[in-house]
Design an enzyme around this catalytic site. Structure first.
Site, PDB file in Angstrom:
ATOM      1  N   TRP A 150      52.810 -20.514   3.448  1.00  0.00           N
ATOM      2  CA  TRP A 150      53.844 -21.411   3.962  1.00  0.00           C
ATOM      3  C   TRP A 150      53.216 -22.776   4.235  1.00  0.00           C
ATOM      4  O   TRP A 150      52.123 -22.873   4.795  1.00  0.00           O
ATOM      5  CB  TRP A 150      54.424 -20.814   5.242  1.00  0.00           C
ATOM      6  CG  TRP A 150      55.484 -21.616   5.915  1.00  0.00           C
ATOM      7  CD1 TRP A 150      56.580 -22.180   5.339  1.00  0.00           C
ATOM      8  CD2 TRP A 150      55.552 -21.935   7.307  1.00  0.00           C
ATOM      9  NE1 TRP A 150      57.330 -22.841   6.283  1.00  0.00           N
ATOM     10  CE2 TRP A 150      56.727 -22.708   7.499  1.00  0.00           C
ATOM     11  CE3 TRP A 150      54.743 -21.651   8.413  1.00  0.00           C
ATOM     12  CZ2 TRP A 150      57.097 -23.185   8.751  1.00  0.00           C
ATOM     13  CZ3 TRP A 150      55.118 -22.121   9.649  1.00  0.00           C
ATOM     14  CH2 TRP A 150      56.281 -22.882   9.819  1.00  0.00           C
ATOM     15  N   ASP A 231      51.717 -13.347  11.016  1.00  0.00           N
ATOM     16  CA  ASP A 231      52.916 -14.165  11.068  1.00  0.00           C
ATOM     17  C   ASP A 231      54.065 -13.285  10.595  1.00  0.00           C
ATOM     18  O   ASP A 231      54.154 -12.932   9.419  1.00  0.00           O
ATOM     19  CB  ASP A 231      52.773 -15.394  10.174  1.00  0.00           C
ATOM     20  CG  ASP A 231      53.962 -16.347  10.307  1.00  0.00           C
ATOM     21  OD1 ASP A 231      54.902 -16.021  11.063  1.00  0.00           O
ATOM     22  OD2 ASP A 231      53.952 -17.408   9.659  1.00  0.00           O
ATOM     23  N   LYS A 268      65.338 -15.786  10.840  1.00  0.00           N
ATOM     24  CA  LYS A 268      65.890 -15.129   9.661  1.00  0.00           C
ATOM     25  C   LYS A 268      66.615 -13.831  10.022  1.00  0.00           C
ATOM     26  O   LYS A 268      67.755 -13.620   9.618  1.00  0.00           O
ATOM     27  CB  LYS A 268      64.783 -14.826   8.652  1.00  0.00           C
ATOM     28  CG  LYS A 268      63.850 -15.992   8.322  1.00  0.00           C
ATOM     29  CD  LYS A 268      64.576 -17.178   7.755  1.00  0.00           C
ATOM     30  CE  LYS A 268      63.632 -18.218   7.169  1.00  0.00           C
ATOM     31  NZ  LYS A 268      62.715 -18.857   8.115  1.00  0.00           N
TER      32      LYS A 268
END
Length: 428
Positions: A150, A231, A268
């Site tokens: 990311w 993460d 999300k």
């Protein structure tokens, strides 16, 4: 006594004085957020936004989960609620329930009081608070992130005072995991270095290790005494199963003597994007150490943002803590995951139907919100300029932004880009 600045202003007028920011260079556009800005300004009716990291319905609309609506309605109906500050560590129920969600209700580490959890400003905030904590209190100021990863990972940890290095992750030839390169790079890392691991639904590739491969990664982490920093931005959103998506975290946490950090996000999996709801957990070897870690995390948070916001965490805590809402949430999670899987199946069908060059089964094998298409920069530019398909220039597309109706159009755009771009793709 006249200062040089005052003399200039008196002689030429205040409006003629140069700004103190005069020599600041123009910042480059954000590689992800700028995609949506460009899409919004495009008047073409065929335009398709596959850059955004947010779930969309079949109609291309944002989705507010039913459980979120119900939880929010219950909160608004409670007239005893107020707007007082939360503690520095945040909503205590939210932190407790987030621990359980990630590590499991039967976690021995939880039972022994070895995990401290603080509420953060979504996953990005959790990473930054964790990075700042490591920058002050961890002796090895090196963190390894996957290549690719990311985009914000590098800047978050660099600005936290850590040296950012990379380990191999994606194998272009197979569009799968480079497990050999990954293990070799971690085995060569300095003893005690931090290693950033995507818990599930790797961003941007959509390529995850198998459970056996996670065991191999754990073995190298133990051999080199590396410190894992997970993460977890997609728990439940990747496979549709909350426990399956937490398997890697739980595998590591159950290992005797293991210490680790975990960043969680509810953007999300609960659709709480703008509410900025997240948590940072630190697993220590004893409850006493965990208490001291919490105290130091407070010292990181206090001068940064003092205390986290109330509303989003209260919504998440209501969903996580109410058995009826929690069960309904799992159904909605499965629905989102299934729609993304259906879009993968449809895109694969369209590519095969068009006799697209190469093996496109990787679209089916990758998991989660994103797919790494293998398109190079020139091909991505053709996608945008000619076909009005907006995506990041590394070839990543958001499967959550695709609809069944648009899949044939996307397949046509990809096929045309493969044929017309001058540069051959190194990944196809």
């Amino acid at each position: 006594m006249e200062t040089p600045a005052k003399g200039f202003a008196d002689k030429f007028g205040a409006s003629a004085a140069p700004s103190v920011w005069q020599n600041i260079p123009q910042a480059p556009p954000d590689p992800i957020l700028s995609v949506t800005e460009a899409w919004k300004s495009d008047p073409d009716s065929r335009k398709l936004n596959l850059g955004v990291g947010a779930y969309r319905t079949e109609d291309g609309k944002p989705l507010v989960l039913n459980v979120v609506k119900k939880a929010e309605a219950a909160l608004m109906a409670d007239l005893t609620r107020n707007k007082e500050y939360l503690p520095i560590t945040g909503n205590a129920d939210f932190c407790r329930l987030s621990r359980q969600l990630a590590f499991g209700k039967d976690s021995s580490a939880i039972a022994q009081g070895r995990i401290t959890t603080v509420q953060t400003l979504s996953g990005s905030g959790a990473l930054r608070v964790g990075g700042e904590f490591l920058g002050v209190h961890y002796p090895v100021k090196i963190i390894y992130i996957p290549n690719p990863s990311w985009a914000s990972h590098r800047n978050i940890f660099r600005l936290s005072g850590l040296e950012v290095r990379e380990y191999r992750y994606f194998k272009p030839a197979t569009k799968g995991l480079d497990i050999e390169g990954l293990l070799a790079d971690l085995a060569a890392a300095p003893e005690g270095a931090v290693v950033l691991l995507h818990a599930c639904a790797h961003n941007p590739t959509g390529v995850d290790p198998s459970l056996d491969q996670w065991r191999s990664i754990l073995g190298v982490v133990q051999q080199r005494n590396l410190l894992p920093f997970f993460d977890s931005a997609y728990q439940g959103f990747a496979s549709g199963d909350l426990d399956q998506d937490a398997a890697a975290v739980r595998l590591f946490a159950a290992t005797p003597g293991m210490e680790l950090l975990l960043a969680q996000s509810y953007a999300k999996n609960m659709g709480l994007y703008g509410e900025r709801v997240g948590a940072l957990s630190v697993l220590s070897r004893s409850a006493g150490v965990a208490q001291r870690v919490e105290g130091q995390l407070k010292l990181v948070i206090r001068p940064m943002y003092s205390s986290p916001p109330i509303h989003g965490a209260a919504i998440a805590a209501r969903v996580l803590g109410d058995p009826v809402l929690f069960a309904e949430w799992k159904v909605e999670l499965q629905g989102m995951a299934d729609r993304i899987k259906a879009m993968r199946t449809e895109l694969h069908r369209c590519m095969v139907e068009r006799n697209a060059p190469g093996d496109w089964t990787f679209v089916l094998k990758q998991i989660g919100m994103f797919s790494y298409t293998g398109l190079n920069k020139a091909q991505c530019e053709n996608m945008t300029k000619k076909w009005h398909v907006y995506m990041t220039m590394d070839g990543r597309i958001s499967m959550a932004g695709l609809s069944g109706a648009k899949a044939p159009y996307l397949a046509d755009a990809i096929l045309d880009s493969l044929k017309t771009s001058a540069q051959p793709s190194p990944r196809l």
